[in-house]
Scaffold this motif. Structure first.
Motif, short mmCIF file in Angstrom:
data_model
loop_
_atom_site.label_atom_id
_atom_site.label_comp_id
_atom_site.label_asym_id
_atom_site.label_seq_id
_atom_site.Cartn_x
_atom_site.Cartn_y
_atom_site.Cartn_z
N ASN A 2 -21.57 -8.32 -6.70
CA ASN A 2 -21.94 -7.01 -7.24
C ASN A 2 -23.11 -6.44 -6.44
O ASN A 2 -24.21 -6.99 -6.48
CB ASN A 2 -22.32 -7.16 -8.71
N GLN A 21 -15.66 -2.89 -3.57
CA GLN A 21 -15.10 -2.51 -4.86
C GLN A 21 -14.51 -1.10 -4.82
O GLN A 21 -14.87 -0.28 -3.98
CB GLN A 21 -16.18 -2.58 -5.95
N SER A 22 -13.65 -0.83 -5.78
CA SER A 22 -13.16 0.53 -5.97
C SER A 22 -14.31 1.41 -6.46
O SER A 22 -15.25 0.93 -7.11
CB SER A 22 -12.04 0.53 -7.01
N ARG A 70 -14.43 3.36 -8.82
CA ARG A 70 -14.52 3.43 -10.28
C ARG A 70 -15.19 2.20 -10.88
O ARG A 70 -15.50 2.17 -12.07
CB ARG A 70 -13.13 3.61 -10.88
N GLU A 71 -15.40 1.17 -10.06
CA GLU A 71 -16.01 -0.07 -10.55
C GLU A 71 -17.53 -0.06 -10.41
O GLU A 71 -18.20 -0.98 -10.93
CB GLU A 71 -15.45 -1.27 -9.79
N CYS A 122 -16.75 3.44 -0.57
CA CYS A 122 -15.96 2.30 -1.03
C CYS A 122 -14.66 2.23 -0.23
O CYS A 122 -14.29 3.19 0.45
CB CYS A 122 -15.64 2.45 -2.52
#
Length: 655
Positions: free
Chosen positions: A511, A556-557, A559-560, A587
């Motif tokens: 993350n 990551q996408s 939206r994530e 992204c």
């Protein structure tokens, strides 16, 4: 776009009234007596350089041209993929792509085995291999390229315009000590415009750049010579509006006949215009093409014989010329002798045809000339604005002469292949010509340039972290999704012709918004550590990205991820109101299946940093925690800011 239907019409085809296509242009009055940079010549190299420098009002630039006004037709027309990438950095690639002729396939023609007097198609290839660039190979009149650059200059902070009708008569070397900032070159100009004909003007400049062609006065003034040889081949070139039954007239075509020579067909913009390069005759040793008194009728007649059994009815010839093939190169692209480089800085440079000449059939002359200027422009800007050490200017000649040498070698072999016979009387080999064309595709696309390790190009110790971003090669763009607004964009398109370095941080696994993430630690170092090149080299009071622009790409996408949870350096506050810049984070493009990590061979677990030069070339590949290596790289050529104030980053530290 279709135009030229009722005859060749120069200028912007979207302006109906021809009288309005060329508004009054050119600087009025006398040239300034003192400038930072004097550019001699307003061809492709000179205008590329002028367009870069015009963006900086603190740099006083002057460009002079011997001709009486802007070009309207003729000369070069091929625009390589790499060049269009550069045009995007200047903001006019869309205009080029809309107006130009796109070269999609190249066809090859040879003598018919059954009837050798006729030619037949022997093959065709895709002109540019898939994935080589997001831009195609296109063809457009050089004059229109000039127009686009002139528009950039006119709209810039300095509103720069060329001073036309000025002939350089003398260039005096810079006076002063070897490293003196006060050293200036003195240039004498003669006015050629009728109201002021014969008047003499004098300009002193910190730097002079000769973009004044193969007969360069600037080159002569610094004792450089074009050396090389001639292939003893005469060729004719003509832009024509024709009626023909030759089926590939709208494709790039290489035609090799049995007994009458070769033709290179280049379709031109507008849907009707075409350029023909026509092989004419072998020249005797030391013979000049002017001695043959070749006429346009001779060129047309030869073209008709080569195209047999197809007809060629010429309706209009806007431009034509005759030339002899030759490859020539000068030993150095500046005024500092090799043995004095340790004690002397360059103040006079040459670019384009002033330092390398070759045949036009590989379509590289204009392209390589503009890349010369793109290389030099950001270096002059960095030195004049005191961001980089003046010793940086030595790298121009070192980098660009090596590339010019490669061009000369390539051009010599390509020109020999498409000729009807080699120097030993053997006929051309169409199969070999086609094979060599395919093998050389990356070169003709303009993306084969590979700078050697230097102070500007790191050693490939960490190349395995990003195998598709080769150190020393151009930054190969790929699709991404912008985090803030989900817009699909090309990552390389953020690299503008603004003199800034870029650091692209490709995040590793995990993350990126977590407190202990590697990407956050990198951003904390860049924003806060005193050894950070961002802090060290950004002048006080300027935006944090004024010198080094930091961007990030996540696995990551979009939206994530929550944009407000990202490191503050990637959401900087800028300008007089401290507004957030939302365009620093990207992204992977999962919707279209264009995963930049997979496309460019980036280590998903570790991630990496890609340092990109202002001219779009990869300067270094480093691990995300390679702080010392990053700092050391920039320390090698940049100058610490003289003020003690920090760049505008207080809001970043608090974010």
């Amino acid at each position: 776009m279709q135009f030229h239907l009722n005859g060749f019409e120069p200028g912007d085809p979207e302006i109906f009234d021809q009288s309005e296509r060329y508004p009054a242009s050119g600087a009025q009055g006398s040239v300034p007596q003192e400038v930072d940079v004097l550019i001699v010549g307003s061809g492709p190299a000179g205008l590329t350089l002028a367009a870069q420098l015009s963006a900086f009002p603190d740099i006083k630039t002057c460009i002079v041209e011997q001709k009486s006004g802007r070009m309207q037709l003729g000369q070069a027309d091929g625009i390589a993929c790499r060049t269009t990438e550069m045009f995007h950095a200047f903001g006019f690639s869309e205009r080029v792509l809309k107006e130009a002729c796109w070269i999609n396939e190249t066809t090859f023609w040879k003598p018919d085995d059954r009837q050798p007097a006729n030619v037949v198609r022997s093959g065709w290839v895709q002109d540019v291999e898939d994935g080589l660039s997001e831009f195609p190979h296109v063809v457009l009149n050089q004059a229109r390229v000039h127009d686009f650059y002139l528009d950039v200059m006119r709209r810039s902070a300095t509103k720069l315009e060329p001073h036309y009708a000025r002939r350089v008569t003398d260039v005096q070397p810079a006076a002063g000590g070897p490293h003196s900032a006060a050293r200036r070159v003195t240039v004498t100009l003669e006015r050629l415009d009728s109201p002021h004909q014969g008047q003499i003007e004098t300009v002193t400049a910190r730097y002079v750049v000769g973009c004044d062609g193969a007969r360069s006065i600037v080159r002569t003034s610094i004792g450089r010579e074009l050396c090389g040889d001639s292939a003893n081949h005469a060729w004719g070139v003509m832009d024509v509006l024709v009626v023909t039954d030759f089926p590939d007239i709208r494709c790039k075509s290489v035609i090799q006949s049995a007994n009458d020579g070769s033709i290179l067909v280049i379709p031109r913009e507008g849907g009707y215009l075409v350029r023909l390069y026509v092989e004419l005759a072998r020249l005797d040793v030391a013979e000049r093409v002017a001695n043959r008194n070749i006429t346009i009728d001779d060129i047309v007649a030869k073209a008709r014989r080569i195209l047999n059994p197809y007809s060629l009815e010429v309706k209009e010839i806007p431009w034509w010329s005759v030339y002899e093939i030759g490859q020539r190169l000068t030993d150095k692209f500046d005024d500092v002798p090799e043995e004095e480089m340790a004690t002397r800085l360059p103040s006079v440079f040459i670019a384009g045809d002033a330092c390398h000449t070759h045949s036009p059939k590989a379509g590289q002359g204009m392209n390589v000339s503009m890349q010369d200027a793109f290389n030099l422009g950001w270096k002059l800007t960095s030195v004049l604005r005191k961001h980089c050490s003046p010793s940086l200017l030595h790298t121009y000649s070192a980098e660009r002469r090596a590339i010019a040498k490669e061009l000369i070698d390539f051009d010599r072999e390509w020109a020999a292949l498409i000729a009807s016979e080699d120097g030993e009387g053997r006929g051309g080999d169409p199969a070999k010509t086609q094979s060599y064309f395919v093998k050389s595709g990356r070169y003709t696309a303009g993306i084969a340039t590979h700078y050697s390790p230097s102070i500007l190009t790191g050693e490939p110790l960490h190349q395995h972290l990003a195998e598709g971003f080769v150190i020393g090669k151009r930054f190969h763009s790929a699709p991404v999704i912008r985090l803030a607004d989900a817009k699909p964009v090309h990552l390389g398109h953020v690299v503008k012709a603004d003199g800034r370095f870029r650091i692209f941080a490709f995040a590793g696994a995990g993350n990126p918004s977590a407190s202990g993430s590697v990407i956050r630690q990198l951003c904390d170092f860049l924003a806060q550590d005193l050894e950070s090149p961002v802090r060290k080299y950004t002048p006080g009071g300027e935006d944090i990205d004024a010198v080094i622009d930091v961007r990030a790409v996540f696995q990551q996408s979009h939206r994530e991820l929550a944009i407000n949870a990202m490191p503050g350096l990637l959401l900087p506050r800028k300008g007089c109101y401290g507004l957030h810049d939302y365009e620093k984070m990207f992204c992977v493009d999962t919707r279209a299946g264009n995963d930049i990590f997979a496309m460019r061979g980036i280590d998903r677990e570790a991630g990496c940093m890609i340092v990109v030069r202002p001219d779009q070339y990869v300067a270094h590949v480093l691990p995300l925690d390679g702080y010392k290596q990053l700092a050391s790289f920039f320390d090698g050529f940049m100058l610490p800011r003289s003020d003690k104030a920090a760049p505008r980053m207080s809001e970043i530290a608090a974010a």
